[in-house]
Design an enzyme around this catalytic site. Structure first.
Site, mmCIF file in Angstrom:
data_model
loop_
_atom_site.group_PDB
_atom_site.id
_atom_site.type_symbol
_atom_site.label_atom_id
_atom_site.label_comp_id
_atom_site.label_asym_id
_atom_site.label_seq_id
_atom_site.Cartn_x
_atom_site.Cartn_y
_atom_site.Cartn_z
ATOM 1 N N LYS A 125 0.856 -1.195 0.000
ATOM 2 C CA LYS A 125 0.000 0.000 0.000
ATOM 3 C C LYS A 125 0.885 1.234 0.000
ATOM 4 O O LYS A 125 2.054 1.182 0.407
ATOM 5 C CB LYS A 125 -0.933 0.045 1.220
ATOM 6 C CG LYS A 125 -0.241 0.105 2.587
ATOM 7 C CD LYS A 125 0.220 1.485 3.033
ATOM 8 C CE LYS A 125 0.951 1.400 4.337
ATOM 9 N NZ LYS A 125 1.822 2.595 4.590
ATOM 10 N N ALA B 120 9.634 -0.661 5.001
ATOM 11 C CA ALA B 120 9.746 0.337 3.923
ATOM 12 C C ALA B 120 8.646 1.398 3.935
ATOM 13 O O ALA B 120 8.696 2.341 3.161
ATOM 14 C CB ALA B 120 9.733 -0.395 2.578
ATOM 15 N N ASP C 246 -2.262 -1.381 10.509
ATOM 16 C CA ASP C 246 -2.471 -1.341 9.054
ATOM 17 C C ASP C 246 -3.137 -2.605 8.527
ATOM 18 O O ASP C 246 -3.494 -2.675 7.350
ATOM 19 C CB ASP C 246 -1.114 -1.211 8.337
ATOM 20 C CG ASP C 246 -0.794 0.242 8.024
ATOM 21 O OD1 ASP C 246 0.284 0.492 7.459
ATOM 22 O OD2 ASP C 246 -1.624 1.099 8.346
HETATM 23 C C1 LIG Z 1 2.945 4.338 9.523
HETATM 24 C C2 LIG Z 1 1.868 3.503 8.892
HETATM 25 C C3 LIG Z 1 1.006 4.350 7.978
HETATM 26 O O1 LIG Z 1 0.181 3.557 7.165
HETATM 27 O O2 LIG Z 1 2.371 2.442 8.077
HETATM 28 P P1 LIG Z 1 3.845 1.898 7.770
HETATM 29 O O3 LIG Z 1 4.758 3.045 7.582
HETATM 30 O O4 LIG Z 1 4.214 1.082 8.977
HETATM 31 O O5 LIG Z 1 3.686 1.082 6.530
HETATM 32 C C4 LIG Z 1 0.982 2.841 9.965
HETATM 33 O O6 LIG Z 1 0.344 3.819 10.769
HETATM 34 C C5 LIG Z 1 1.743 1.881 10.874
HETATM 35 O O7 LIG Z 1 0.947 0.751 11.038
HETATM 36 P P2 LIG Z 1 1.598 -0.578 11.648
HETATM 37 O O8 LIG Z 1 2.949 -0.761 11.030
HETATM 38 O O9 LIG Z 1 0.596 -1.667 11.530
HETATM 39 O O10 LIG Z 1 1.816 -0.127 13.150
HETATM 40 P P3 LIG Z 1 1.687 -1.048 14.456
HETATM 41 O O11 LIG Z 1 2.480 -2.296 14.237
HETATM 42 O O12 LIG Z 1 0.252 -1.129 14.856
HETATM 43 O O13 LIG Z 1 2.422 -0.086 15.516
HETATM 44 C C6 LIG Z 1 3.832 0.000 15.533
HETATM 45 C C7 LIG Z 1 4.174 1.197 16.415
HETATM 46 O O14 LIG Z 1 3.913 2.412 15.685
HETATM 47 C C8 LIG Z 1 3.338 3.392 16.550
HETATM 48 N N1 LIG Z 1 1.995 3.747 16.050
HETATM 49 C C9 LIG Z 1 1.373 2.990 15.078
HETATM 50 C C10 LIG Z 1 0.132 3.392 14.605
HETATM 51 C C11 LIG Z 1 -0.465 4.545 15.139
HETATM 52 N N2 LIG Z 1 -1.673 4.966 14.714
HETATM 53 N N3 LIG Z 1 0.171 5.273 16.107
HETATM 54 C C12 LIG Z 1 1.390 4.891 16.560
HETATM 55 O O15 LIG Z 1 1.970 5.574 17.446
HETATM 56 C C13 LIG Z 1 3.303 2.776 17.944
HETATM 57 O O16 LIG Z 1 4.496 3.115 18.604
HETATM 58 C C14 LIG Z 1 3.293 1.287 17.657
HETATM 59 O O17 LIG Z 1 3.841 0.545 18.724
HETATM 60 N N1 LIG Z 2 5.725 -11.022 7.032
HETATM 61 C C1 LIG Z 2 6.592 -10.017 7.273
HETATM 62 N N2 LIG Z 2 7.141 -9.335 6.250
HETATM 63 C C2 LIG Z 2 8.005 -8.307 6.486
HETATM 64 N N3 LIG Z 2 8.388 -7.896 7.720
HETATM 65 C C3 LIG Z 2 7.860 -8.561 8.767
HETATM 66 C C4 LIG Z 2 6.943 -9.632 8.595
HETATM 67 N N4 LIG Z 2 6.574 -10.072 9.825
HETATM 68 C C5 LIG Z 2 7.231 -9.304 10.712
HETATM 69 N N5 LIG Z 2 8.031 -8.416 10.104
HETATM 70 C C6 LIG Z 2 8.868 -7.419 10.798
HETATM 71 O O1 LIG Z 2 8.139 -6.179 10.767
HETATM 72 C C7 LIG Z 2 9.001 -5.071 10.491
HETATM 73 C C8 LIG Z 2 8.256 -4.069 9.613
HETATM 74 O O2 LIG Z 2 7.779 -4.785 8.492
HETATM 75 P P1 LIG Z 2 7.007 -4.104 7.270
HETATM 76 O O3 LIG Z 2 5.550 -4.350 7.448
HETATM 77 O O4 LIG Z 2 7.669 -4.585 6.022
HETATM 78 O O5 LIG Z 2 7.323 -2.544 7.418
HETATM 79 P P2 LIG Z 2 6.330 -1.301 7.188
HETATM 80 O O6 LIG Z 2 5.278 -1.459 8.258
HETATM 81 O O7 LIG Z 2 7.225 -0.120 7.360
HETATM 82 O O8 LIG Z 2 5.785 -1.401 5.808
HETATM 83 C C9 LIG Z 2 10.226 -5.653 9.818
HETATM 84 O O9 LIG Z 2 11.376 -5.064 10.421
HETATM 85 C C10 LIG Z 2 10.199 -7.165 10.105
HETATM 86 O O10 LIG Z 2 11.241 -7.539 10.979
#
Ligand SMILES: C[C@@](CO)(OP(=O)(O)O)[C@H](O)COP(=O)(O)OP(=O)(O)OC[C@H]1O[C@@H](n2ccc(N)nc2=O)[C@H](O)[C@@H]1O
Ligand SMILES: Nc1ncnc2c1ncn2[C@@H]1O[C@H](COP(=O)(O)OP(=O)(O)O)[C@@H](O)[C@H]1O
Length: 288
Positions: free
Chosen positions: A9, A96, A135
């Site tokens: 996404k 990423a 997410d």
């Molecule tokens: C930043 C975003 C934007 O789409 O995506 P990615 O960059 O990871 O792809 C998301 O909010 C990431 O979602 P996700 O990666 O599922 O986060 P989670 O595992 O639920 O949370 C990881 C950590 O990020 C912080 N967190 C996450 C979501 C949120 N609304 N507030 C937060 O403060 C918290 O510290 C949490 O412990």
């Molecule tokens: N199935 C998976 N694919 C990728 N990363 C994973 C997975 N399960 C756990 N992880 C852990 O989650 C962390 C964030 O993964 P990822 O979802 O790729 O990042 P982001 O939320 O930034 O897109 C990685 O550092 C990895 O160690």
């Protein structure tokens, strides 16, 4: 073996409103899926165990894997005696900002719903998904949506105006928690979420370009200046608009004319190992 696609996404807008009592942040973001996807293979086991097979050394192959957590959640919630071997063919760059892990978890929920004949609806799977990560609910539905709450409350949107997306991921990993933790709420420049919603409904590409914005950019760009350089290069090679996705570090550029895609792609290959030219998936998968 049952195969399920796990698409990445991008965030067209990402706004952070305030910090919540539970430690998460209240967000308002528009996400859409693209045709860069992991492939998840699911094979039933009679021993009740959950096993992860992945060739990617950056991906944990134990309980830390989000796909493992998805399988364990369904097995334990519904008292399933079987186990499953989960084979991850990773295509989405790890850590990423593209929700690779979250999408793998969502694909595992959907695949096991079928394999174990649980007959759960997408809404029920999304509720389970929210227990695994913020997410994951969006990844269960796919398509395009406005996500609120901590990201788990999903309101479906139509497909955005058609365009090409060039993704460029520098060779750094970014911790989502660190980026949210580094945010100064009173300094957030709020993106124009309402304009983006209007651009999507009206298929207004120019307005979509203007409305793109990500409140987390300020943190990641300070931690990793190379992300700013990639944004500048993406514009220089001809993108119509550029933004960091999620917590980064992936930068995406949007362009409507296919003739420009190659120039941008080849230009960024000079700076990044992981560059992809992809299409928006736009709508939800009707079979999801
Ligand atoms: C930043 C975003 C934007 O789409 O995506 P990615 O960059 O990871 O792809 C998301 O909010 C990431 O979602 P996700 O990666 O599922 O986060 P989670 O595992 O639920 O949370 C990881 C950590 O990020 C912080 N967190 C996450 C979501 C949120 N609304 N507030 C937060 O403060 C918290 O510290 C949490 O412990
Ligand atoms: N199935 C998976 N694919 C990728 N990363 C994973 C997975 N399960 C756990 N992880 C852990 O989650 C962390 C964030 O993964 P990822 O979802 O790729 O990042 P982001 O939320 O930034 O897109 C990685 O550092 C990895 O160690």
């Amino acid at each position: 073996m049952l195969y399920v696609k796990a698409p990445a996404k991008i965030n067209l807008t990402l706004d952070v409103l305030h910090k919540r009592p539970d430690g998460y942040h209240e967000v308002e973001m528009i996400m859409t899926t693209v045709d860069l996807a992991d492939r998840i293979g699911l094979e039933r086991r009679t021993d009740g165990q959950i096993r992860i097979i992945s060739a990617d050394r950056y991906v944990p192959d134990d309980h830390r894997n989000l796909a493992y957590q998805a399988a364990r959640l369904l097995r334990d919630t519904y008292g399933i005696k079987e186990g499953v071997t989960i084979t991850l063919e990773k295509k989405i760059p790890v850590a990423a900002g593209l929700a690779g892990g979250s999408s793998d978890a969502a694909a595992t929920l959907k695949g096991l719903n079928y394999l174990w004949d649980l007959k759960l609806t997408s809404d029920q799977l999304a509720v389970h998904g929210a227990k695994i990560g913020s997410d994951v609910s969006f990844c269960v539905y796919g398509g395009t949506a406005l996500a609120t709450g901590r990201g788990e409350l999903i309101q479906e949107l139509p497909a955005p105006p058609n365009c090409w997306i060039i993704l460029a991921k520098p060779s750094i990993g970014v911790s989502t928690a660190d980026v949210y933790g580094g945010l100064k709420i009173n300094e957030v420049i709020h993106p124009k979420t309402k304009d983006m919603i209007r651009a999507i409904h009206e298929k207004d590409y120019e307005l979509m370009c203007e409305a793109m914005g990500n409140a987390l950019e300020a943190v990641t760009l300070k931690l990793h200046p190379e992300v700013s350089m990639i944004k500048e290069q993406m514009m220089k090679f001809g993108a119509d608009a550029v933004l960091m996705s999620g917590s980064g570090p992936t930068v995406f550029g949007i362009v409507q004319h296919e003739s420009r895609v190659n120039r941008i792609y080849n230009g960024l290959r000079g700076f990044c190992d992981e560059v992809y030219a992809v299409r928006l998936l736009g709508e939800r998968d009707p079979l999801a």
